[in-house]
Write a protein that holds these residues in place. Sequence first.
Motif, short mmCIF file in Angstrom:
data_model
loop_
_atom_site.label_atom_id
_atom_site.label_comp_id
_atom_site.label_asym_id
_atom_site.label_seq_id
_atom_site.Cartn_x
_atom_site.Cartn_y
_atom_site.Cartn_z
N ASP A 7 0.88 -1.15 0.00
CA ASP A 7 0.00 0.00 0.00
C ASP A 7 0.93 1.22 0.00
O ASP A 7 2.13 1.09 0.27
CB ASP A 7 -0.86 -0.05 1.27
CG ASP A 7 -1.53 1.27 1.57
OD1 ASP A 7 -2.23 1.80 0.70
OD2 ASP A 7 -1.35 1.79 2.70
N ASP A 64 -0.07 5.11 0.96
CA ASP A 64 -0.31 6.14 1.99
C ASP A 64 -0.34 5.53 3.40
O ASP A 64 -1.12 4.63 3.67
CB ASP A 64 -1.64 6.84 1.70
CG ASP A 64 -1.70 7.33 0.26
OD1 ASP A 64 -0.90 8.21 -0.08
OD2 ASP A 64 -2.52 6.81 -0.52
N GLY A 65 0.52 6.02 4.24
CA GLY A 65 0.57 5.52 5.61
C GLY A 65 1.39 4.26 5.75
O GLY A 65 1.63 3.78 6.86
N THR A 66 1.81 3.69 4.61
CA THR A 66 2.64 2.49 4.65
C THR A 66 4.07 2.82 4.25
O THR A 66 5.02 2.45 4.93
CB THR A 66 2.06 1.40 3.72
OG1 THR A 66 0.78 1.02 4.21
CG2 THR A 66 2.96 0.17 3.67
N ASP A 78 -1.27 -0.58 6.03
CA ASP A 78 -1.34 0.03 7.36
C ASP A 78 -2.75 0.02 7.96
O ASP A 78 -2.92 0.41 9.10
CB ASP A 78 -0.81 1.48 7.33
CG ASP A 78 -1.72 2.41 6.55
OD1 ASP A 78 -2.14 2.04 5.44
OD2 ASP A 78 -2.03 3.51 7.06
N ASP A 92 -6.55 -2.67 3.92
CA ASP A 92 -5.51 -3.53 3.35
C ASP A 92 -5.68 -4.97 3.84
O ASP A 92 -5.62 -5.92 3.06
CB ASP A 92 -4.12 -3.01 3.75
CG ASP A 92 -3.93 -1.56 3.35
OD1 ASP A 92 -4.15 -1.23 2.18
OD2 ASP A 92 -3.55 -0.74 4.23
MG LIG Z 1 -2.69 3.19 3.68
#
Ligand SMILES: [Mg+2]
Length: 233
Positions: free
Chosen positions: A16, A18-20, A183, A188
Motif C-alpha cells: 500500500d 499512503d501511511g505504509t 497500514d 488492506d
Molecule cells: Mg494506507
Amino acid sequence: MIEPFDWRPIKLVAFDVDGTLYAQRSLRLRMGARLLLHSLTRFDRRTLAVLKSYRQHRETLGKAETEAFEIALVAEVARRHRLSENSVKRIVAEWIEERPLGQLAACRYAGVERLFERVRTSGRAIGILSDYPAAAKLEALALRADHIVSAGEVGMLKPHPRGLERLMALAGAKPHQTVLIGDRAERDGEAARRSGAHCLLRSEQRLSGWRTFARFDDPVFDALDATPVMAGA
Ligand SMILES: [Mg+2]
C-alpha cells in the motif's frame, strides 16, 4: 505465539502507499499548513471544505464498496458545494495529487528503500496497490515497482479485493504467493484476506488477528534475504 512468516512461497510483495511507505500524519500536517496559508491569503475557505468532503465521502464509498466510485465521488462533492465537477477535479488534482508530491520524500519511512532492495534482490516482484494514483508518488519517494495498480483503474476502493486481484494477475502470482503490506486492517488487511493473500500490517500497536511490524527493519523481514523464491511454489 505466532509462527514466523514463511517467505518461501512468496513471489509478489505488494505495498500500500499512503501511511505504509510514508508517514501520512506528517504529510497531512505539512499540507494543512500550506492549505491554511492559501485559505488566509486568498480568502478561500471553499478549497478546504471541498477537500474535507472529498476525503469523508471517499471513505464512505470505500466502505460501501461502490462500483465506479470516482464518478459518484466527484458528483456528490460537486453537489454538496454547488460546484461544477471540473472545479472539484481541479481542486483534488492540485491539493491531493500534485502539491503533496514535493513533500513526500521528507515523510518517507526509514528503511523503505532498503526493504525494496531486499525484496528485489531476493528475486521477488514488487507491486503497488493504492487507493489513489500512485505512479507519481512512487517517483517522488524515489522508489521503483514492477507493477502498479490504483483503485481508480479498477473502479473499486479497498477492501474490495479487485485491485489486489488485478495486481496478482499482472505479476503472475497466486494468492498464496502474495503478501500485501499495508497500514489499515479494515482496508488492506481485509482486501488481502478476501483475496486469499497474506498480509503484514505496519502498526506501532499489535492488532489482534493480524501480523504486524513497527519498522521496516523488523525481524519479520529477516528471512527475506535467506529465502529465495521457492521454485514452482
Ligand atoms: Mg494506507
